[in-house]
Write an enzyme that holds these catalytic residues in place. Structure first.
Site, mmCIF file in Angstrom:
data_model
loop_
_atom_site.group_PDB
_atom_site.id
_atom_site.type_symbol
_atom_site.label_atom_id
_atom_site.label_comp_id
_atom_site.label_asym_id
_atom_site.label_seq_id
_atom_site.Cartn_x
_atom_site.Cartn_y
_atom_site.Cartn_z
ATOM 1 N N HIS A 73 0.845 -1.214 0.000
ATOM 2 C CA HIS A 73 0.000 0.000 0.000
ATOM 3 C C HIS A 73 0.876 1.259 0.000
ATOM 4 O O HIS A 73 1.197 1.810 1.050
ATOM 5 C CB HIS A 73 -0.909 -0.024 1.243
ATOM 6 C CG HIS A 73 -2.007 0.982 1.206
ATOM 7 N ND1 HIS A 73 -3.257 0.732 1.740
ATOM 8 C CD2 HIS A 73 -2.071 2.245 0.700
ATOM 9 C CE1 HIS A 73 -4.023 1.799 1.570
ATOM 10 N NE2 HIS A 73 -3.309 2.743 0.956
ATOM 11 N N HIS A 84 1.572 5.141 -2.003
ATOM 12 C CA HIS A 84 1.136 6.163 -2.973
ATOM 13 C C HIS A 84 2.391 6.760 -3.601
ATOM 14 O O HIS A 84 3.129 7.494 -2.947
ATOM 15 C CB HIS A 84 0.311 7.242 -2.270
ATOM 16 C CG HIS A 84 -0.975 6.718 -1.709
ATOM 17 N ND1 HIS A 84 -2.134 6.637 -2.459
ATOM 18 C CD2 HIS A 84 -1.281 6.192 -0.498
ATOM 19 C CE1 HIS A 84 -3.106 6.103 -1.719
ATOM 20 N NE2 HIS A 84 -2.611 5.824 -0.523
ATOM 21 N N LEU A 85 2.616 6.416 -4.871
ATOM 22 C CA LEU A 85 3.835 6.916 -5.539
ATOM 23 C C LEU A 85 3.627 8.277 -6.196
ATOM 24 O O LEU A 85 4.590 8.949 -6.553
ATOM 25 C CB LEU A 85 4.319 5.906 -6.584
ATOM 26 C CG LEU A 85 5.171 4.737 -6.084
ATOM 27 C CD1 LEU A 85 5.630 3.876 -7.246
ATOM 28 C CD2 LEU A 85 6.367 5.207 -5.273
ATOM 29 N N ARG A 86 2.401 8.644 -6.437
ATOM 30 C CA ARG A 86 2.016 9.992 -6.952
ATOM 31 C C ARG A 86 2.318 10.249 -8.421
ATOM 32 O O ARG A 86 1.897 11.258 -8.964
ATOM 33 C CB ARG A 86 2.660 11.117 -6.126
ATOM 34 C CG ARG A 86 2.437 11.026 -4.621
ATOM 35 C CD ARG A 86 0.982 11.089 -4.258
ATOM 36 N NE ARG A 86 0.795 11.282 -2.829
ATOM 37 C CZ ARG A 86 -0.315 10.947 -2.186
ATOM 38 N NH1 ARG A 86 -1.318 10.395 -2.828
ATOM 39 N NH2 ARG A 86 -0.436 11.153 -0.903
ATOM 40 N N ASP A 102 -8.711 3.344 -3.428
ATOM 41 C CA ASP A 102 -8.152 3.871 -2.186
ATOM 42 C C ASP A 102 -7.993 5.394 -2.197
ATOM 43 O O ASP A 102 -7.613 5.995 -3.200
ATOM 44 C CB ASP A 102 -6.788 3.235 -1.891
ATOM 45 C CG ASP A 102 -6.263 3.689 -0.553
ATOM 46 O OD1 ASP A 102 -6.874 3.337 0.459
ATOM 47 O OD2 ASP A 102 -5.266 4.431 -0.521
ATOM 48 N N HIS A 127 -10.987 0.497 0.735
ATOM 49 C CA HIS A 127 -10.820 1.679 1.595
ATOM 50 C C HIS A 127 -12.183 1.858 2.248
ATOM 51 O O HIS A 127 -13.122 2.319 1.608
ATOM 52 C CB HIS A 127 -10.428 2.891 0.737
ATOM 53 C CG HIS A 127 -10.452 4.187 1.484
ATOM 54 N ND1 HIS A 127 -9.327 4.948 1.695
ATOM 55 C CD2 HIS A 127 -11.474 4.881 2.064
ATOM 56 C CE1 HIS A 127 -9.645 6.047 2.368
ATOM 57 N NE2 HIS A 127 -10.944 6.028 2.605
ATOM 58 N N HIS A 129 -5.791 -0.405 5.661
ATOM 59 C CA HIS A 129 -5.582 0.461 6.839
ATOM 60 C C HIS A 129 -6.642 0.374 7.947
ATOM 61 O O HIS A 129 -7.323 1.351 8.245
ATOM 62 C CB HIS A 129 -5.354 1.913 6.431
ATOM 63 C CG HIS A 129 -6.219 2.477 5.335
ATOM 64 N ND1 HIS A 129 -7.590 2.369 5.329
ATOM 65 C CD2 HIS A 129 -5.895 3.167 4.205
ATOM 66 C CE1 HIS A 129 -8.059 2.972 4.258
ATOM 67 N NE2 HIS A 129 -7.061 3.457 3.554
ATOM 68 N N ASP A 165 0.896 2.565 3.825
ATOM 69 C CA ASP A 165 0.026 3.650 3.342
ATOM 70 C C ASP A 165 0.862 4.929 3.160
ATOM 71 O O ASP A 165 0.412 6.034 3.483
ATOM 72 C CB ASP A 165 -1.157 3.905 4.276
ATOM 73 C CG ASP A 165 -2.239 4.750 3.604
ATOM 74 O OD1 ASP A 165 -2.099 5.090 2.404
ATOM 75 O OD2 ASP A 165 -3.230 5.092 4.279
ATOM 76 N N HIS A 195 3.128 14.164 0.858
ATOM 77 C CA HIS A 195 2.525 15.437 0.412
ATOM 78 C C HIS A 195 3.590 16.514 0.470
ATOM 79 O O HIS A 195 4.561 16.409 1.237
ATOM 80 C CB HIS A 195 1.343 15.820 1.312
ATOM 81 C CG HIS A 195 0.160 14.925 1.162
ATOM 82 N ND1 HIS A 195 -0.617 14.901 0.023
ATOM 83 C CD2 HIS A 195 -0.363 13.993 1.991
ATOM 84 C CE1 HIS A 195 -1.578 14.000 0.165
ATOM 85 N NE2 HIS A 195 -1.437 13.432 1.347
HETATM 86 O O1 DOR Z 1 -4.243 9.463 4.660
HETATM 87 C C1 DOR Z 1 -4.451 9.036 3.542
HETATM 88 N N1 DOR Z 1 -3.808 9.544 2.464
HETATM 89 N N2 DOR Z 1 -5.351 8.065 3.385
HETATM 90 C C2 DOR Z 1 -5.743 7.641 2.167
HETATM 91 O O2 DOR Z 1 -6.576 6.757 2.089
HETATM 92 C C3 DOR Z 1 -5.191 8.281 0.958
HETATM 93 C C4 DOR Z 1 -3.882 8.892 1.206
HETATM 94 C C5 DOR Z 1 -3.394 9.811 0.111
HETATM 95 O O3 DOR Z 1 -3.510 9.443 -1.072
HETATM 96 O O4 DOR Z 1 -2.865 10.876 0.432
#
Ligand code: DOR
Length: 434
Positions: A71, A73-75, A163, A190, A243, A316, A320
């Site tokens: 899990h 998030h590579l963005r 998700d 999710h 999660h 997860d 950001h």
């Molecule tokens: O905190 C989170 N950030 N929960 C998620 O389900 C998505 C993730 C995100 O993509 O930033």
């Protein structure tokens, strides 16, 4: 380059190995494992030591199969200012992960084979570890129409999830489960009733009331966990719950498992390490979805990890940009950057006697590989040599400014953690960290 890792403590639950020994790597594959006092050791002399062989002295260190984060998030594509495939996979290597699954909430969303193929191609060209894409369940993850699941599977998607958003339409969820069953791939849920959680920014409790912040009740998660368990029973499809953060979800999952349903579940290090108190000073780096809960939930999660109700620990990893997190709590996005702290935070479970190291490796390598049906998470002879070498005694300080991920958004900044990745071996390369 061939490699011999000598005198380490090898842990490989896939073969029941928990013993001192050497690992021999030839042409990027595991060639031999020599365990201390094993009669096969007489073959050891067959291994020639030449200039082309790199010897790694693992005395005092543990040798594990490369970890798998199911899990992340590579963005990329679309949000490269938050993270790229290059920076995210390097962070993975630093955290001991040799494979990760990338969530589809990119821009465009990974809801078709073109994006799936793009992620894979880019990962092969620029990435440091293996990337297994997760496709969106619905087009643009909007919850209205099923995405091109079949063609994404052909392109290499290993699971499906919306998700970041919850699929609120129960009929679509049923159809997705039925469809994925025919391909034998899991749906990752999710679980969030968005009518209940709407505008919430933290756990709903007396603390959210006193802070004057809108809360997300545990019920928002539990209602969808219950619904998806029921739909998984109806369809007989495999369901993985992402999660998990509440005691109530655990109760539901435990019951479903007792009844023999095809369900697995994951939690993340922040849910067994922190409580809602982490947002007391409006620290947006502790703002995550689902939110950090109460000490009762933390205890329940630890118990569920111990008794196997929770199968997997995933990060997860949700990087950001610092400017996004440097806003009022209400406005900042949800997410914690987790790849570089996950293993050390999880090792606390071992030091506290909740899991053995072998059980932890199952949850971060072997079981994810089984759920995703990928030939990873093992040191079996003939498999790709993906190895994580750790020092259980090394104490280090979390310094977000020295992270490899672009996401410095961690609530663990300044924490001293015990247990550290020293070497990660992946795709024929040896990465050493100090
Ligand atoms: O905190 C989170 N950030 N929960 C998620 O389900 C998505 C993730 C995100 O993509 O930033």
């Amino acid at each position: 380059m061939d490699i011999i890792i000598k005198n380490g403590h090898i842990i490989d639950p896939s073969q029941g190995i928990d013993s001192f020994g050497d690992v021999v790597i030839e042409k990027g594959k595991i060639k031999e494992i020599f365990l201390l006092n094993n009669k096969n050791n007489k073959d050891k002399k067959r291994i020639k030591k030449s200039d082309e062989v790199k010897i790694i002295d693992a005395t005092g260190l543990y040798i594990l199969p490369g970890l798998i984060d199911m899990h992340t998030h590579l963005r990329e594509p679309g949000y490269e200012y938050k993270e790229t495939i290059k920076t995210g996979t390097l962070a993975a290597i630093k955290g001991g992960f040799t494979s990760l699954c990338s969530m589809p909430n990119t821009k465009p969303v990974n809801d078709n084979n073109v994006v799936t193929t793009y992620i894979q191609k880019k990962s092969l060209e620029e990435g440091y570890c293996n990337v297994f894409p997760i496709g969106a369940i619905t087009k643009n993850s909007q919850g209205e129409e099923l995405a091109e699941i079949g063609s994404m599977i052909e392109a290499g998607a290993v699971a499906f999830s919306d998700d970041g958003k919850s699929l609120m339409n129960s009929l679509l969820m049923r159809r997705a489960l039925e469809y994925c069953k025919s391909f034998n791939v899991p749906i990752i849920s999710h679980a969030e009733d968005t009518f209940l959680s709407e505008y919430g920014v933290m756990n709903e409790s007396s603390l959210s009331t006193s802070l004057g912040m809108r809360g997300i009740p545990s019920a928002a998660e539990e209602i969808i966990v219950a619904r998806d368990i029921i739909l998984s029973e109806l369809t007989g499809s495999c369901l993985h719950i992402a999660h998990v953060s509440t005691e109530g979800s655990i109760r539901l999952i435990r019951l479903a498992k007792e009844r023999g349903l095809n369900i697995t579940a994951e939690t993340c290090p922040h849910y067994f390490t922190l409580t809602e108190d982490a947002v007391l000073d409006y620290n947006t780096n502790a703002k995550v979805n689902p939110p950090l809960r109460t000490i009762k939930d933390v205890h329940a999660i630890k118990e569920a990890l111990k008794d196997g109700t929770i199968d997997v620990i995933a990060t997860d990893h949700a990087p950001h940009h610092i400017d996004e997190k440097n806003q009022e709590f209400d406005k900042a996005p949800f997410g914690i950057s987790g790849l570089e702290t996950a293993l050390s935070l999880s090792l606390k479970l071992v030091f506290d006697g909740i899991l053995s190291l072998s059980q932890l490796v199952e949850k971060v390598a072997l079981i994810p590989a089984k759920i995703l049906k990928i030939p990873k998470g093992t040191l079996k002879i003939g498999t790709d040599a993906e190895i994580t070498i750790i020092d259980l005694n090394r104490i280090w300080k979390v310094e977000p400014s020295s992270f490899s991920t672009l996401g410095q958004n961690t609530p663990f900044a300044g924490w001293e953690l015990k247990g550290k990745v020293i070497i990660t071996i992946c795709r024929g390369k040896v990465y050493e960290f100090n």
